[in-house]
Design an enzyme around this catalytic site. Structure first.
Site, PDB file in Angstrom:
ATOM      1  N   GLY A   8       0.829  -1.197   0.000  1.00 31.25           N
ATOM      2  CA  GLY A   8       0.000   0.000   0.000  1.00 31.25           C
ATOM      3  C   GLY A   8       0.859   1.240   0.000  1.00 31.25           C
ATOM      4  N   ARG A  11       0.531   6.103   4.317  1.00 33.49           N
ATOM      5  CA  ARG A  11      -0.691   6.396   5.076  1.00 33.49           C
ATOM      6  C   ARG A  11      -1.924   5.696   4.500  1.00 33.49           C
ATOM      7  NH1 ARG A  11       0.867   8.427   9.976  1.00 33.49           N
ATOM      8  NH2 ARG A  11       2.216  10.255   9.761  1.00 33.49           N
ATOM      9  N   SER A  15      -0.102  -0.848   7.509  1.00 33.37           N
ATOM     10  CA  SER A  15       0.456  -1.364   8.765  1.00 33.37           C
ATOM     11  C   SER A  15      -0.650  -1.771   9.730  1.00 33.37           C
ATOM     12  CB  SER A  15       1.362  -0.312   9.411  1.00 33.37           C
ATOM     13  OG  SER A  15       2.515  -0.091   8.633  1.00 33.37           O
ATOM     14  N   HIS A  49       3.023   3.846  16.154  1.00 34.55           N
ATOM     15  CA  HIS A  49       2.878   2.419  15.855  1.00 34.55           C
ATOM     16  C   HIS A  49       3.070   1.585  17.116  1.00 34.55           C
ATOM     17  CE1 HIS A  49       3.219   2.036  11.232  1.00 34.55           C
ATOM     18  NE2 HIS A  49       2.748   3.228  11.536  1.00 34.55           N
ATOM     19  N   ALA A  51       2.553   2.435  20.167  1.00 34.14           N
ATOM     20  CA  ALA A  51       1.473   2.651  21.131  1.00 34.14           C
ATOM     21  C   ALA A  51       0.268   1.777  20.859  1.00 34.14           C
ATOM     22  CB  ALA A  51       1.065   4.129  21.123  1.00 34.14           C
TER      23      ALA A  51
END
Length: 568
Positions: A8, A11, A15, A49, A51
């Site tokens: 992808g 943004r 992920s 990421h 967190a």
């Protein structure tokens, strides 16, 4: 789960999609980090990421040896996020951005390391690789950036060739990419492995806690849908005493037969019109008409969920009716299984559901355990951004319907109901969903036209206008279940659980032998091994009248006694 490649743009949500798949694997997760946090903007992205990842995940720094970070991963899910930063770092370490003459050597070394990483990923318990979908924009002006783009494309293709599934994420939506007609043969690097080209080789550095997934979450037993689509009707032969199918015995009552006769005589020549049924059901449950969605049985309502809601990660509370999970998996939705604990009477534990799940499906009462959870336990599943679906297909068999949420107007709860069990009309397929208007409209938007036929709608309308008759059936079913439970209680070698509906879940030392022995006596019961969280020694027994219950329990007692003598 094998190897999955997620690609992808920046943004795009790639992920987050990969993290949902890793969580849904049910395996301990090893997160392989590739980004360099030296840049403040990149450091902030890394922090965001970190967190959102569970504390139980192990984090490994990919370093220069990408393959080393993926080795020895059997029994775990490896999440590599992502290829682009690792390739860029390799080019930077080799000085390729300052001296283009170094590009051929580092290219060969990077591709050789990628080959080793592909091999290691395919040997992991499960592996998910994230890669940037670069190259859709302008060609970079400098040689090193063009080399990065070329390497990323080649590396992505190598992982794709070995992957069981490839997804393209666009605007947070995952699109499955079909397999190529013939896989391209990628040439091996001509040069020998050159560690100096990409810096010293170092092993992975574990910086997080040991990865131990939540005890309530387990991986699926198989990736296909066959086990999820097994139902009790296949266990009954003509002439068998049926204790396998959880439909109330006796056939539909006279008032329902009359309603069906009238519908067949008068309305069958027109296309189905659900307005009368939705009006009657809305009045029954104290809801508005636009909150009722008539469906071709409760199963169809559950199959509408993935298309209507498009969840990123679904949690199915098990053991329970498995068509919910089958529908989600058929639509490519990652699923986490949250298992009831038999030592706690299969009671719901809302805290066992991962916070990342934006859809939770729970049965109440649940089949095959018959567990009835209080309404406050179901409400505790609610979270901002999450939809909770309560399968109440057996709720009309519970006197007073204690624990039901059908009359509560909650903006994030969908209740699915069925009348086929209590009224013995499984061949008619009559069910419905009760949901806030906005969610109900989303269900209707993906529902096939004329989904509920005229006879099913007549049955729904008539049932809604006979609540006293349903209450009488619930009382009778309760008495039959209590009779069966009382007869089972004294048996040695058999464990049973308290049930709120018309069946009892039991466990014996040798379930297949008991099922076979009962079958030889022309008695059909429901093996429960196809329900996630249960095994071959679990069996669901549907309660009937006392005479038939007595025959069933006598046969079970005889088989258990014979087994005890054989091993005594």
């Amino acid at each position: 789960m094998a190897l999955t490649l997620i690609i992808g743009g920046t943004r795009s949500g790639k992920s987050a999609r990969a993290e949902c798949l890793a969580l849904a694997s049910g395996l301990p997760v090893r997160y392989v980090a590739t980004a360099d946090g030296g840049d403040p903007a990149m450091a902030a992205r890394i922090e965001s990421h970190v967190a959102r990842r569970p504390d139980s995940w192990t984090t490994v720094d990919a370093g220069t040896a990408l393959s080393a970070a993926l080795e020895d991963a059997a029994g775990t899910c490896v999440l590599l996020d992502a290829l682009g930063p690792w390739i860029a770092t390799a080019l930077h370490r080799a000085g390729a951005f300052e001296d283009a003459m170094r590009l051929p050597g580092v290219r060969d070394a990077v591709l050789l390391e990628v080959e080793l990483a592909v091999d290691a990923a395919t040997r992991a318990g499960a592996a998910i690789v994230v890669a940037e979908q670069a190259g859709a924009g302008l060609l970079p002006p400098d040689a090193a950036s063009r080399a990065w783009l070329d390497l990323l494309g080649e590396a992505t293709q190598r992982f794709a060739a070995a992957a069981a599934r490839v997804e393209l994420v666009v605007a947070g939506r995952a699109l499955a990419l079909g397999a190529a007609g013939a896989a391209a043969v990628m040439p091996r690097p001509a040069a020998a492995r050159s560690p100096a080209a990409i810096g010293p080789v170092v092993g992975p550095a574990v910086v997080g806690p040991a990865a131990v997934g939540p005890a309530a979450i387990r991986p699926p037993a198989a990736s296909d849908l066959a086990g999820l689509r097994r139902h009790g009707d296949r266990d009954v032969r003509p002439g068998d005493a049926d204790h396998a199918v959880n439909v109330v015995a006796g056939g539909p009552p006279a008032w329902l037969r009359e309603a069906l006769r009238q519908a067949l005589a008068g309305d069958i020549t027109s296309y189905p019109d659900d307005r009368d049924a939705t009006t009657a059901l809305a009045a029954l449950h104290g809801r508005d008409q636009d909150e009722i969605v008539a469906t071709n049985g409760a199963a169809e309502a559950l199959w509408l969920l993935p298309a209507a809601l498009r969840p990123r990660l679904a949690a199915c509370v098990h053991p329970a009716f498995t068509e919910s999970e089958a529908a989600l998996r058929a639509h490519g939705v990652p699923v986490v299984r949250v298992l009831h604990d038999p030592e706690r009477g299969f009671a719901l534990n809302p805290t066992a559901v991962p916070d990342a799940a934006d859809l939770v499906i729970v049965g109440n009462p649940a089949s095959p355990s018959g567990t009835l959870d209080p309404a406050h336990a179901i409400r505790a599943l609610r979270r901002p951004g999450r939809v909770v679906v309560v399968d109440e297909a057996f709720m009309d068999l519970v006197p007073g319907e204690a624990g039901s949420l059908v009359r509560e107007r909650l903006d994030d709860v969908i209740v699915v109901r069925s009348i086929t069990k209590a009224l013995a009309i499984p061949g008619l397929r009559a069910g419905y969903a009760v949901a806030p208007a906005a969610l109900a409209e989303r269900l209707r938007a993906v529902r096939p036209p004329w989904s509920a036929n005229t006879l099913a709608l007549a049955a729904l309308a008539a049932t809604a206008r006979h609540p006293d008759a349903l209450a009488e059936i619930a009382e009778r079913v309760t008495a039959e279940r209590d009779d069966l439970a009382a007869r089972l209680a004294p048996l040695s070698g058999l464990r049973s659980w308290s049930s709120a509906t018309n069946f009892v879940l039991v466990e014996v030392a040798d379930g297949p032998a008991l099922v076979a022995a009962l079958r030889a006596c022309d008695i059909a019961v429901r093996p429960a091994a196809s329900f996630p969280g249960l095994g071959a020694n679990h069996i669901r027994l549907t309660a009937r009248d006392p005479e038939r219950n007595a025959r069933l329990v006598a046969a079970i007692e005889h088989v258990l006694a014979a087994a005890a003598n054989a091993y005594g």
